[in-house]
Design a protein around this motif. Structure first.
Motif, PDB file in Angstrom:
ATOM      1  N   ALA A   1      26.910  47.361  64.567  1.00  0.00           N
ATOM      2  CA  ALA A   1      27.178  48.690  65.131  1.00  0.00           C
ATOM      3  C   ALA A   1      28.644  48.802  65.534  1.00  0.00           C
ATOM      4  CB  ALA A   1      26.275  48.934  66.337  1.00  0.00           C
ATOM      5  N   SER A   2      29.157  47.734  66.127  1.00  0.00           N
ATOM      6  CA  SER A   2      30.545  47.741  66.579  1.00  0.00           C
ATOM      7  C   SER A   2      31.514  47.849  65.400  1.00  0.00           C
ATOM      8  CB  SER A   2      30.791  46.461  67.392  1.00  0.00           C
ATOM      9  OG  SER A   2      32.145  46.344  67.695  1.00  0.00           O
ATOM     10  N   VAL A   3      31.210  47.113  64.331  1.00  0.00           N
ATOM     11  CA  VAL A   3      32.064  47.158  63.137  1.00  0.00           C
ATOM     12  C   VAL A   3      32.035  48.557  62.511  1.00  0.00           C
ATOM     13  CG1 VAL A   3      32.284  46.346  60.744  1.00  0.00           C
ATOM     14  CG2 VAL A   3      31.947  44.692  62.611  1.00  0.00           C
ATOM     15  N   LEU A   4      30.843  49.115  62.376  1.00  0.00           N
ATOM     16  CA  LEU A   4      30.722  50.434  61.752  1.00  0.00           C
ATOM     17  C   LEU A   4      31.453  51.499  62.565  1.00  0.00           C
ATOM     18  CD1 LEU A   4      27.012  50.321  60.510  1.00  0.00           C
ATOM     19  CD2 LEU A   4      29.105  50.105  59.146  1.00  0.00           C
ATOM     20  N   LYS A   5      31.367  51.364  63.898  1.00  0.00           N
ATOM     21  CA  LYS A   5      32.056  52.306  64.785  1.00  0.00           C
ATOM     22  C   LYS A   5      33.579  52.190  64.584  1.00  0.00           C
ATOM     23  CE  LYS A   5      32.005  53.631  69.689  1.00  0.00           C
ATOM     24  NZ  LYS A   5      32.895  52.776  70.497  1.00  0.00           N
ATOM     25  N   SER A   6      34.062  50.938  64.516  1.00  0.00           N
ATOM     26  CA  SER A   6      35.506  50.721  64.338  1.00  0.00           C
ATOM     27  C   SER A   6      35.979  51.240  62.992  1.00  0.00           C
ATOM     28  CB  SER A   6      35.832  49.225  64.446  1.00  0.00           C
ATOM     29  OG  SER A   6      35.516  48.767  65.739  1.00  0.00           O
ATOM     30  N   ILE A   7      35.179  51.015  61.952  1.00  0.00           N
ATOM     31  CA  ILE A   7      35.530  51.501  60.621  1.00  0.00           C
ATOM     32  C   ILE A   7      35.743  53.007  60.665  1.00  0.00           C
ATOM     33  CG2 ILE A   7      34.513  52.009  58.339  1.00  0.00           C
ATOM     34  CD1 ILE A   7      33.404  49.133  58.357  1.00  0.00           C
ATOM     35  N   LYS A   8      34.832  53.678  61.365  1.00  0.00           N
ATOM     36  CA  LYS A   8      34.905  55.128  61.451  1.00  0.00           C
ATOM     37  C   LYS A   8      36.121  55.560  62.270  1.00  0.00           C
ATOM     38  CE  LYS A   8      31.848  59.031  61.823  1.00  0.00           C
ATOM     39  NZ  LYS A   8      30.614  59.582  62.383  1.00  0.00           N
ATOM     40  N   GLU A   9      36.279  54.943  63.430  1.00  0.00           N
ATOM     41  CA  GLU A   9      37.375  55.351  64.317  1.00  0.00           C
ATOM     42  C   GLU A   9      38.747  55.101  63.714  1.00  0.00           C
ATOM     43  OE1 GLU A   9      34.979  54.728  68.505  1.00  0.00           O
ATOM     44  OE2 GLU A   9      37.038  53.986  68.368  1.00  0.00           O
ATOM     45  N   LEU A  10      38.866  53.997  62.993  1.00  0.00           N
ATOM     46  CA  LEU A  10      40.172  53.663  62.409  1.00  0.00           C
ATOM     47  C   LEU A  10      40.353  54.268  61.022  1.00  0.00           C
ATOM     48  CD1 LEU A  10      40.373  49.892  63.398  1.00  0.00           C
ATOM     49  CD2 LEU A  10      41.474  51.821  64.527  1.00  0.00           C
ATOM     50  N   ASN A  11      39.310  54.964  60.540  1.00  0.00           N
ATOM     51  CA  ASN A  11      39.366  55.569  59.206  1.00  0.00           C
ATOM     52  C   ASN A  11      39.674  54.505  58.149  1.00  0.00           C
ATOM     53  OD1 ASN A  11      39.226  57.681  57.379  1.00  0.00           O
ATOM     54  ND2 ASN A  11      41.379  58.234  57.609  1.00  0.00           N
ATOM     55  N   TYR A  12      38.978  53.353  58.249  1.00  0.00           N
ATOM     56  CA  TYR A  12      39.224  52.246  57.327  1.00  0.00           C
ATOM     57  C   TYR A  12      38.561  52.479  55.973  1.00  0.00           C
ATOM     58  CZ  TYR A  12      38.779  47.598  55.230  1.00  0.00           C
ATOM     59  OH  TYR A  12      38.805  46.533  54.374  1.00  0.00           O
ATOM     60  N   GLN A  13      39.336  52.257  54.904  1.00  0.00           N
ATOM     61  CA  GLN A  13      38.817  52.416  53.549  1.00  0.00           C
ATOM     62  C   GLN A  13      38.681  51.044  52.917  1.00  0.00           C
ATOM     63  OE1 GLN A  13      38.142  55.433  52.474  1.00  0.00           O
ATOM     64  NE2 GLN A  13      39.224  56.640  54.008  1.00  0.00           N
TER      65      GLN A  13
END
Lengths: 327, 327
Positions: free
Chosen positions: A34-46
């Protein structure tokens, strides 16, 4: 650009954990996921498609190589290629070669280095062997580059015949053909169609080279009427050529269609907006571009191609430059 | 696609030797080097720019995001971007968004995944913040997306004023403006220029939305003259809009420029080929595209940019739709 490391740091986990989440492999706690997915979204990681293309040797990119996007025949073609590419998840790189061999070579080098997955060629500056050397899926569009390269073209020769016959059917006796660039397949085929009809009908005719260029067509038309003031029918190699010819005829005070009839080729949207509207041999421009993109993507995805040569019919569209019609 | 392994095998050396030759590092015998170079040439091997882009996080690619390449304003713009990109060693990915927010988002995802080095935006569907989130060098072209994004536009408001004033100077009393799409910057600015002049001059006027679409302009013009048969001057939001209006006027039997005068905007090459030629506010389309590409590449190469906002002047080009002129 956000990296996997940034995501790991932001989520307070290791890079390996981020990798496991992304690849859906190995054990990751619900909390960490959950933490990773949240960070991916917040940082707009591709996730990195460049790394993927290095591994799989594909890039999700196709190239469209054409002479000049400023020529009104090509935008609709390009649009169709891009629409189909988007639908299948590919992006399109486009390249204007001006039919110059050196420019074309530079592009091919750049395209291969970027692992482009395939190329649609609307250009033919080089010998077919040179294209084979690319060792990439290819489609020839509006050009013929050999029977083993899937090809999408119009019936240009038949179009040339029909256009010429339409002028004769409307009573023209002295014909001129403002031909497209020398050595360019569709231009040669249209000329061949013209020649076939004029020689069969034994009528008076002349051929001038106007490229696919409005200004050049205008100048050639002035010269044409200096040499042969009795010309009463012009088959222009493209609608743009027809527009140039019509402009010159207006300046010369020649009435269209009463004194001189003009037919173009292509069916670009602007042709119908001219007053009088330009009679033309209409090509299925959008459908041709769409089919070319589909054939290329089929090759990239190793799907079978049933027919290699696709010739689209052309249609006579009669407007005010050859007949007095209601708008 | 030829790999380093293929080259090694063909040259009869190890992959490490090929790598040393390519990177010009470490000892390689003259004989092995010659053999490797010969194999590279014979196999048409391209050193791997994808690997390079993975390492350096650059790709040598820029993107041009525009509404629709079929709109005749854009091909010349695209051509200019591509010419400058080629000169600096970049290739161009192009994307048609139709000003649809969902399409635009899909593109941005795809572009970021491919490590595109920067984006030229001729679209403005989203809020400026969304573009900043991309965290990539950006240039706004024919759009304004905020003062911290380098911007290349025409003086659209001033162009709207000059176009309107030109109609009044030629004796028009009842004006119509066929405006471009709502919410699109240049269309709003041209309307603002129109409103400024008509309110100052206290003349009769109406505004209709025609998009930048030929067929819609034609239909709006029919409706316009049903409602207001005394309209004697039309400021069309683009040359394409003007072409549609002229077609409708011809069908309605209205003489141009005697009964109704028409001025367009853009200066697309076809405008001068119409008979009568379309009077227009000419933009420096090619120069705008070229500057946008240069500004983007400067950012990518971390070079300083002195001015962020570049407004190109527009020029009144008088042709037959507003004055009886010699062609």
């Amino acid at each position: 650009m956000t990296t996997m490391k940034d995501v790991a740091k932001h989520a307070g986990v290791s890079k390996a954990t981020v990798s496991r989440v992304l690849n859906k492999k190995g054990y990751v706690s619900k909390e960490a996921e959950a933490s990773v997915l949240k960070s991916i979204k917040e940082l707009n990681y591709q996730p990195n498609s460049v790394a993927r293309s290095l591994y799989h040797k594909t890039s999700g990119m196709i190239a469209l190589v054409l002479p000049d996007i400023s020529n009104p025949f090509f935008p609709e073609l390009a649009r169709a290629v891009e629409d189909v590419a988007l639908a299948y998840g590919y992006t399109v790189v486009f390249c204007n070669t001006d039919e110059e061999i050196e420019k074309e070579k530079r592009y091919f080098e750049a395209l291969q280095q970027k692992y482009v997955d395939g190329i649609i060629l609307s250009t033919s500056s080089q010998a077919p062997d040179e294209y084979h050397k690319l060792d990439l899926p290819l489609v020839a569009l509006d050009r013929f580059l050999g029977e083993n390269i899937p090809t999408v073209v119009s019936e240009n020769k038949r179009g040339g015949e029909l256009a010429t016959q339409h002028l004769l059917d409307n009573g023209c006796k002295n014909l001129a053909h403002l031909r497209g660039p020398e050595g360019v397949g569709p231009a040669e085929d249209r000329l061949e169609g013209f020649r076939k009809v004029v020689s069969k009908e034994k009528c008076s005719y002349t051929v001038r080279t106007a490229g696919f260029d409005m200004e050049r067509a205008k100048q050639e038309t002035y010269k044409l009427f200096q040499d042969k003031p009795d010309i009463d029918g012009i088959f222009a190699g493209s609608d743009i050529t027809a527009a140039g010819a019509l402009h010159a005829l207006s300046t010369l005070g020649k009435k269209v269609p009463e004194e001189v009839k003009v037919i173009g080729f292509d069916g670009i949207p602007l042709g119908q907006m001219f007053v009088p509207g330009i009679t033309t041999m209409e090509q299925s421009i959008y459908d041709m571009g769409a089919l070319a993109a589909r054939l290329l993507i089929k090759q990239i995805e190793k799907k079978p191609i049933e027919n290699y040569i696709h010739e689209f019919p052309v249609h006579l569209v009669v407007r005010g430059t050859t007949e007095e019609v209601m708008t």
